[in-house]
Scaffold this active site. Structure first.
Site, PDB file in Angstrom:
ATOM      1  N   THR A  49      30.022  28.312  31.722  1.00 11.41           N
ATOM      2  CA  THR A  49      29.095  28.417  32.849  1.00 11.41           C
ATOM      3  C   THR A  49      29.472  27.360  33.879  1.00 11.41           C
ATOM      4  O   THR A  49      30.426  26.616  33.691  1.00 11.41           O
ATOM      5  CB  THR A  49      27.636  28.195  32.389  1.00 11.41           C
ATOM      6  N   CYS A  50      28.695  27.277  34.935  1.00 12.85           N
ATOM      7  CA  CYS A  50      28.998  26.280  35.959  1.00 12.85           C
ATOM      8  C   CYS A  50      28.797  24.862  35.440  1.00 12.85           C
ATOM      9  O   CYS A  50      29.349  23.911  35.994  1.00 12.85           O
ATOM     10  CB  CYS A  50      28.146  26.510  37.204  1.00 12.85           C
ATOM     11  N   ARG A  52      29.052  24.001  31.904  1.00  8.37           N
ATOM     12  CA  ARG A  52      29.624  23.694  30.599  1.00  8.37           C
ATOM     13  C   ARG A  52      30.698  24.707  30.210  1.00  8.37           C
ATOM     14  O   ARG A  52      30.668  25.864  30.630  1.00  8.37           O
ATOM     15  CB  ARG A  52      28.551  23.666  29.520  1.00  8.37           C
ATOM     16  N   GLN A 126      18.419  31.298  32.450  1.00  9.30           N
ATOM     17  CA  GLN A 126      19.683  32.018  32.608  1.00  9.30           C
ATOM     18  C   GLN A 126      20.659  31.747  31.467  1.00  9.30           C
ATOM     19  O   GLN A 126      21.447  32.613  31.090  1.00  9.30           O
ATOM     20  CB  GLN A 126      20.361  31.653  33.939  1.00  9.30           C
ATOM     21  N   GLY A 199      28.145  36.474  46.835  1.00  6.61           N
ATOM     22  CA  GLY A 199      28.097  36.859  45.430  1.00  6.61           C
ATOM     23  C   GLY A 199      26.898  37.764  45.216  1.00  6.61           C
ATOM     24  O   GLY A 199      26.044  37.915  46.094  1.00  6.61           O
ATOM     25  N   ALA A 200      26.818  38.355  44.041  1.00  5.28           N
ATOM     26  CA  ALA A 200      25.685  39.247  43.770  1.00  5.28           C
ATOM     27  C   ALA A 200      25.281  39.184  42.306  1.00  5.28           C
ATOM     28  O   ALA A 200      24.705  40.133  41.773  1.00  5.28           O
ATOM     29  CB  ALA A 200      26.048  40.685  44.152  1.00  5.28           C
ATOM     30  N   GLU A 202      23.490  37.042  38.831  1.00  2.00           N
ATOM     31  CA  GLU A 202      22.117  36.693  38.449  1.00  2.00           C
ATOM     32  C   GLU A 202      21.591  35.503  39.244  1.00  2.00           C
ATOM     33  O   GLU A 202      20.432  35.488  39.661  1.00  2.00           O
ATOM     34  CB  GLU A 202      22.083  36.388  36.951  1.00  2.00           C
ATOM     35  N   ILE A 204      22.514  34.448  42.257  1.00  2.00           N
ATOM     36  CA  ILE A 204      22.259  34.855  43.641  1.00  2.00           C
ATOM     37  C   ILE A 204      21.002  35.715  43.728  1.00  2.00           C
ATOM     38  O   ILE A 204      20.195  35.590  44.660  1.00  2.00           O
ATOM     39  CB  ILE A 204      23.477  35.610  44.206  1.00  2.00           C
TER      40      ILE A 204
END
Length: 439
Positions: A49-50, A52, A126, A199-200, A202, A204
């Site tokens: 993820t962003c 980890r 998330q 982006g599109a 979750e 965003i």
């Protein structure tokens, strides 16, 4: 059986390193197979993820030397897979920022991650979906076996229970929420501003929801595929555009929030400079949530741009955490109990395997002696004598191996083993016998 987790996160590594070891969804199938081939570990899952990148593994042994060996192999693989040190003078760059958890700590850590207790935004929901996707990828790549399956399913159950029984995620605190709140501090009335969402995914989508709640009505969604962008604009209003047309709408945007899976920046300094000229240098607020970054870091050098990364949002996030911290303390207690329950269950499985093997061994002895007895009976031997011989032979076979081990323990002065054997065999330590018989 043992579990280990190796990785880096927002607490241990800067964004410049985290973006180097990030995996896209398309990379995961190859990465999982590569990791298994390089390390020799059969059960592997990767979460990226962003904030980890973590590798979860199940091992056949939990010996300390085995764990250290596999940890070294995992770090070595991660370093070479991403070519982290190709431009670095320090060959231990990743190892300096990485961490290792094993067995109980690895189990507890995964549960904390699933519940959002280890996230930058405490309790953010998330991460559970991202963890489920990581698990699904490992299943599809056939690198998630029975041991990892049990661990992930138990973690998902724990996360669901905690979210149901605590207020861990009742307050809208997330990276998307923090970005929206920060925008409101810069632009007092968001209803007068245009927001460009790049982006599109979750994140965003969540950002769009928060912006709408704050009164933003003019939203532009730029994405690689127009269809996906249109799904968001149909839901929240606004205008969909292709990512390739970004430069045509950038000058309209007061707020720019980007979160794509692109391996390279989608927005450069030159494009932003041109947009600022068209805006007559009216300020732009930008948040780059992506890892690797979507917006070139040099954009922050422009005088009329306020550029923030995920690391910069930490101070904003801290202001809205107190209620979640109270819930987190309850969640930690629940995780502790569930970790103990899972460890107990796993240890009992070890006993089940041992008992299965022991039963198979004793049944083989029984069948062998029974076959001999049946042969004697078929030859017309006295049934009473056959039964007595059968009982003696079977007893001697059952007692032979335990007797050898007990004698060895006594000879070595291993009193604890002898005392444990008394409990195992259900013997009374005070019981006296008039005679002994070798088995």
């Amino acid at each position: 059986m043992g579990y280990i987790t190796a990785g880096i996160n927002h607490r241990t590594a800067p964004i410049t390193l985290r973006e180097q070891v990030a995996f896209s969804a398309d990379q995961l199938p190859d990465a999982l197979q590569s990791a298994r081939s390089h390390t020799g570990i059969e059960e592997i899952a990767i979460l990226s993820t962003c904030n980890r990148t973590e590798i979860y593994c199940a091992l056949h042994s939990s010996a300390a030397e085995t764990i250290e060996m596999y940890y070294g192999k995992l770090i070595d693989w991660l370093t070479h897979y991403h070519q982290i040190n190709s431009h670095q003078t320090n060959s231990n760059l990743l190892a300096e920022h990485a961490y290792l958890f094993y067995d109980q700590e690895a189990i507890r850590h995964l549960m904390r991650v699933a519940c959002g207790l280890d996230s930058m935004v405490l309790g953010e929901p998330q991460i559970l979906g991202q963890l489920k996707s990581a698990y699904a990828s490992a299943q599809e790549a056939d690198t998630a076996g029975p041991a990892l399956n049990r661990l992930f399913q138990h973690s998902f159950t724990t996360a669901k229970q905690i979210r149901t029984e605590t207020a861990i995620n009742e307050q809208p605190v997330s990276v998307a929420y923090a970005a929206t709140r920060l925008a409101k501090q810069i632009f007092s009335d968001l209803s007068e501003n245009t927001a460009l969402l790049i982006g599109a995914g979750e994140t965003i989508e969540l950002t769009a929801r928060h912006l709408c709640q704050q009164g933003v009505s003019n939203i532009i969604v730029a994405n690689r595929t127009l269809e996906r962008a249109r799904l968001l604009t149909d839901r929240f209003g606004g205008r969909p555009v292709l990512l390739s047309d970004l430069s045509q709408v950038l000058h309209e945007s007061d707020i720019v929030i980007s979160s794509t899976a692109s391996p390279i920046p989608v927005l450069g300094k030159g494009a932003v400079e041109r947009a600022l000229k068209q805006r007559r240098h009216k300020p732009m607020f930008m948040v780059d949530i992506a890892v690797p970054r979507d917006i070139e870091p040099e954009v922050s050098e422009l005088a009329d741009v306020f550029l923030y990364t995920v690391d910069d949002l930490q101070d904003v996030i801290e202001d809205n955490l107190q209620q979640r911290k109270d819930a987190a303390r309850k969640a930690e207690r629940m995780i502790e109990a569930d970790t103990f329950e899972f460890m107990t269950r796993m240890r009992s499985l070890d006993a089940v395997n041992l008992l299965r093997n022991y039963r198979q061994s004793t049944e083989a002895m029984r069948d062998q002696e029974l076959e001999k007895a049946m042969q004697w009976l078929a030859r017309g031997a006295n049934p009473e004598e056959v039964l007595q011989q059968f009982a003696r032979s079977l007893t001697n076979k059952f007692m032979h191996q335990p007797s050898v081990q007990l004698k060895n323990a006594a000879a070595m002065g291993q009193q604890e083993k002898l005392e444990w054997a008394e409990k195992l065999l259900g013997l009374d330590s005070n019981q006296k016998t008039d005679s002994t018989q070798d088995a």
